[in-house]
Design an enzyme around this catalytic site. Structure first.
Site, PDB file in Angstrom:
ATOM      1  N   GLU A 119       0.816  -1.279  -0.036  1.00 21.33           N
ATOM      2  CA  GLU A 119      -0.057  -0.295  -0.170  1.00 21.33           C
ATOM      3  C   GLU A 119       1.315   1.026  -0.397  1.00 21.33           C
ATOM      4  O   GLU A 119       1.040   2.035   1.095  1.00 21.33           O
ATOM      5  CB  GLU A 119      -0.864   0.027   1.324  1.00 21.33           C
ATOM      6  CG  GLU A 119      -1.782  -1.278   1.214  1.00 21.33           C
ATOM      7  CD  GLU A 119      -2.800  -1.340   0.389  1.00 21.33           C
ATOM      8  OE1 GLU A 119      -2.974  -0.130   0.100  1.00 21.33           O
ATOM      9  OE2 GLU A 119      -3.502  -1.300   0.148  1.00 21.33           O
ATOM     10  N   CYS A 135      -2.051   9.469   2.604  1.00 24.29           N
ATOM     11  CA  CYS A 135      -1.743   8.594   1.298  1.00 24.29           C
ATOM     12  C   CYS A 135      -2.901   9.705   0.644  1.00 24.29           C
ATOM     13  O   CYS A 135      -2.075   9.239  -0.978  1.00 24.29           O
ATOM     14  CB  CYS A 135      -1.641   7.689   1.673  1.00 24.29           C
ATOM     15  SG  CYS A 135      -3.447   6.928   2.477  1.00 24.29           S
TER      16      CYS A 135
END
Ligand code: NAD
Length: 453
Positions: free
Chosen positions: A209, A243
């Site tokens: 990720e 993010c």
């Protein structure tokens, strides 16, 4: 090495088959939920010490996610774990076919610091639901949250089932030498490559990720008020250390001035300012220094101020930015929003296509052709039309990157699948099979086979 011994104990425990029982998985998921609730205040204090994150933000963006994940799996674990019957082809009659969600074994989760609880515990919860043993290595950069998670878990769970290993680069490097059945990593693309290489030595599958430069596009057909409100929230929440935060803004030239004014208004209304309860500080000096170097004072439209001692940077909008400017070369990961204007929507989409595939992308418009082009033409992990960030809160949607922004997905059933192997089993009856596939072969058998297959 201590951690090697713990991993071996997890292997031995996994081999006892206990983690595969649904009752076992539920018991420990419930235990984790109760521990999070009873230690809520300690969790708020730790994250506040690490980077001034408020109780409100910690609940809405971390603890509520974790508690929802646990509830989701408690509710759905039985159906997720149930063998799925699928149809059986003619060549395998008389037979039946099933897919078993087989737990993988021992999982390593490496967390990032920016949403330290969510990014460490959500994958752990999915891995537990899928029937695995786990070692969690949270980010050492958010030291207090790392210690809080280690305290809660290591004092209450058997280490042969779930264990938190505290440490930084050296400890992670050592961990990566060991053989796990899956590694789930959240962090930068740079470290993602290190993890992927180490995993390849053992042929260990990975979920990565990662990050990237996620664009937000605003066209003249957007509802500018709503767009500004949602972009300001998504960008400056957690001081841009998210993010999936919009990294940069592409705005249609004809509405640029009006839109920037509206952005400025919402930054003020939301009271995103140094020391305010709403606003988070930068995690450390290193990131602070990196960020302030990216502020080109000549391009500052609003904000631009910072407080080095307290590690706060004002929400900063930079206007008339060029694709070649330093701020456009790497993921910003802080409260700086560069704005580039465009005249032609398709040329703007093409410019995004020139860059690495981002983790997220956002489009603000009410024009259906623009929506269609955005969805079909661009490649990115996931995103929203007329919102930012919120796609990750829907656990019916997979969450993950593509290309440089990551490999694999999680959340909801995708999290369960990430930590299971779909084991295919064909069961045949012991009678009723014609002899045509067995030697000795003949033209007649071949002609029957041609008809059947
Ligand atoms: P990072 O890559 O520096 O650190 C992540 C983890 O890797 C930490 O646990 C750290 O201890 C470990 N690590 C760091 N250097 C290492 C090395 N040389 N060898 C082995 N392990 C090492 O990332 P970060 O600063 O914690 O997080 C910021 C990045 O993470 C941003 O790029 C952001 O976009 C990305 N991110 C992605 C997601 C997502 O869900 N896709 C979520 C949050 C953050």
């Amino acid at each position: 090495m201590e951690i090697e011994r713990i991993l071996q104990s997890q292997r031995d425990f996994f081999a006892t088959q206990q983690t595969k029982s649904i009752a076992f998985r539920k018991m420990y998921l419930e235990k984790l939920r109760n521990l999070i609730i009873s230690n809520e205040n300690m969790l708020y204090e730790a994250i506040h010490k690490d980077f001034g994150k408020s109780k409100f933000d910690t609940f809405t963006t971390e603890l509520s996610f974790i508690l929802n994940d646990i509830d989701y799996y408690l509710k759905n674990i039985k159906s997720l774990a149930k063998p799925k019957k699928v149809s059986t082809n003619l060549a395998n009659q008389l037979g039946s076919s099933k897919i078993y969600a087989d737990p993988l074994g021992c999982i390593l989760v490496i967390g990032a610091w920016n949403y330290p609880y969510q990014l460490s515990l959500s994958p752990i919860i999915a891995a537990m639901a899928a029937g695995n043993c786990c070692i969690l290595k949270p980010s050492e950069i958010a030291e207090n949250t790392m210690k809080a998670m280690s305290k809660i878990i290591n004092e209450n769970f058997p280490p042969e089932y779930l264990y938190v290993y505290e440490g930084g680069i050296d400890e992670t490097t050592a961990l990566l030498q060991l053989k796990f059945d899956k590694i789930f990593f959240t962090g930068s693309t740079k470290v993602g490559k290190i993890v992927y290489k180490a995993a390849a030595e053992h042929l260990t599958p990975v979920v990565l990720e990662l990050g990237g430069k996620s664009p937000a596009i605003v066209t003249k057909d957007a509802n500018l008020e709503t767009a500004a409100k949602r972009i300001v929230w998504g960008k400056f929440l957690n001081a841009g250390q998210t993010c999936v935060a919009p990294d940069y803004l592409l705005v249609e030239e004809s509405v640029q001035e009006q839109f920037l004014e509206t952005l400025r208004k919402y930054i003020k209304d939301f009271k995103y300012e140094t020391g305010s309860e709403q606003y988070t500080r930068i995690i450390n000096q290193r990131n602070f220094q990196r960020l302030i170097r990216l502020i080109d004072q000549e391009k500052v439209y609003s904000g631009g101020d910072f407080n080095e001692e307290k590690l706060y940077i004002e929400p900063t909008v930079l206007n008339n930015v060029d694709w070649n400017d330093e701020i456009m070369q790497e993921e910003i990961f802080g409260p700086l929003l560069p704005v580039i204007s465009f005249k032609n929507y398709n040329i703007a989409l093409n410019a995004i296509l020139e860059l690495e595939k981002p983790l997220a992308a956002y489009l603000f418009t009410n024009n259906s052709e623009e929506k269609e082009a955005f969805t079909r033409k661009l490649s990115f992990g996931g995103g929203c039309i007329n919102d930012t960030v919120m796609h990750l809160s829907n656990d019916h949607l997979p969450f993950g990157g593509v290309g440089n922004s990551g490999i694999g997905n999680y959340h909801g059933k995708y999290g369960f699948e990430a930590f299971s192997h779909p084991k295919a089993i064909l069961e045949k009856m012991t009678w009723g099979e014609p002899d045509i596939k067995y030697p000795p072969y003949s033209e007649k058998k071949l002609s029957w086979i041609r008809k059947l297959l």
